[in-house]
Design a protein around this motif. Structure first.
Motif, PDB file in Angstrom:
ATOM      1  N   SER A 270       0.830  -1.209   0.000  1.00 52.82           N
ATOM      2  CA  SER A 270       0.000   0.000   0.000  1.00 52.82           C
ATOM      3  C   SER A 270       0.864   1.258   0.000  1.00 52.82           C
ATOM      4  O   SER A 270       0.572   2.221  -0.708  1.00 52.82           O
ATOM      5  CB  SER A 270      -0.936   0.001   1.201  1.00 52.82           C
ATOM      6  OG  SER A 270      -1.887  -1.026   1.074  1.00 52.82           O
TER       7      SER A 270
ATOM      8  N   THR B 189       0.930   1.770  -3.826  1.00 54.12           N
ATOM      9  CA  THR B 189      -0.420   2.347  -3.695  1.00 54.12           C
ATOM     10  C   THR B 189      -1.500   1.329  -4.052  1.00 54.12           C
ATOM     11  O   THR B 189      -2.478   1.653  -4.709  1.00 54.12           O
ATOM     12  CB  THR B 189      -0.580   3.645  -4.530  1.00 54.12           C
ATOM     13  OG1 THR B 189      -0.398   3.349  -5.911  1.00 54.12           O
ATOM     14  CG2 THR B 189       0.387   4.720  -4.083  1.00 54.12           C
ATOM     15  N   SER B 190      -1.309   0.091  -3.575  1.00 49.78           N
ATOM     16  CA  SER B 190      -2.250  -0.986  -3.887  1.00 49.78           C
ATOM     17  C   SER B 190      -3.539  -0.889  -3.078  1.00 49.78           C
ATOM     18  O   SER B 190      -4.544  -1.454  -3.469  1.00 49.78           O
ATOM     19  CB  SER B 190      -1.588  -2.343  -3.627  1.00 49.78           C
ATOM     20  OG  SER B 190      -1.370  -2.525  -2.235  1.00 49.78           O
ATOM     21  N   GLY B 191      -3.481  -0.223  -1.919  1.00 50.67           N
ATOM     22  CA  GLY B 191      -4.659  -0.135  -1.061  1.00 50.67           C
ATOM     23  C   GLY B 191      -5.007  -1.453  -0.381  1.00 50.67           C
ATOM     24  O   GLY B 191      -6.096  -1.611   0.157  1.00 50.67           O
TER      25      GLY B 191
ATOM     26  N   LYS C  10      10.449   6.637   3.582  1.00 52.40           N
ATOM     27  CA  LYS C  10       9.095   6.365   4.078  1.00 52.40           C
ATOM     28  C   LYS C  10       9.146   5.687   5.443  1.00 52.40           C
ATOM     29  O   LYS C  10       8.360   6.001   6.335  1.00 52.40           O
ATOM     30  CB  LYS C  10       8.307   5.550   3.056  1.00 52.40           C
ATOM     31  CG  LYS C  10       7.971   6.400   1.844  1.00 52.40           C
ATOM     32  CD  LYS C  10       7.135   5.688   0.817  1.00 52.40           C
ATOM     33  CE  LYS C  10       6.925   6.634  -0.367  1.00 52.40           C
ATOM     34  NZ  LYS C  10       5.761   6.382  -1.133  1.00 52.40           N
TER      35      LYS C  10
END
Length: 162
Positions: A50, A54-56, A104
């Motif tokens: 994610s 940005t796969s969620g 990050k």
């Protein structure tokens, strides 16, 4: 990123990284609460998928999951975790991808540290290239009552209450 990062590569990095964490004298203590490492690594893969792709896929609350174990966590553990993360990502990923994951991770660790200790205990690291503050394209002098341009006084308006 100039190099393709895949979920498979994220899984490999996480397995390598958490093997180091589980052997580390400082970090093995708080991570001893994990009873099902296979399940934990699936959740971590969903989380990093994610974050990086940005796969969620991740649907949890990492902050609350860590705060409930705050009594087992010492401030120095965040820096040790980041140190091992930097080593692992540098060894296993292209430099640009490793730097992005490190940056990050540093932000995540800082947020967790603030939630647990009221301030960040994370040391600044060299995981991202130094960037100077952007320079403005024009700088105006500071004004006082005597030097403020007439045009600003004449045509300047604000919303009520400003």
């Amino acid at each position: 990123m100039t190099c393709e990062l895949t979920e498979k590569k994220i899984t490999e990095i996480l397995h390598t990284f958490y093997e180091k964490v589980r052997r580390d004298p400082l970090l093995s203590v708080p991570f001893s609460v994990v009873t099902d490492w296979d399940e934990h690594l699936v959740r971590l893969t969903e989380f990093w998928s994610s974050v990086m792709l940005t796969s969620g896929r991740y649907k949890g609350n990492p902050l609350s999951m860590h705060v409930i174990h705050a009594d087992r966590i010492q401030p120095a553990m965040f820096n040790r975790w980041l140190e091992l993360w930097q080593i692992t990502t540098t060894e296993g990923l292209a430099p640009d991808v490793a730097q992005e994951m490190q940056a990050k991770a540093t932000r995540i660790a800082s947020r967790l540290s603030v939630a647990m200790f009221g301030h960040s205990t994370v040391r600044s690291s060299n995981t991202t290239p130094e960037r100077s503050a952007p320079s403005p394209y024009k700088v105006t002098p500071s004004f006082d009552q005597a030097s403020v341009p007439a045009a600003l006084l004449r045509d300047h308006s604000l919303k009520a209450g400003s």
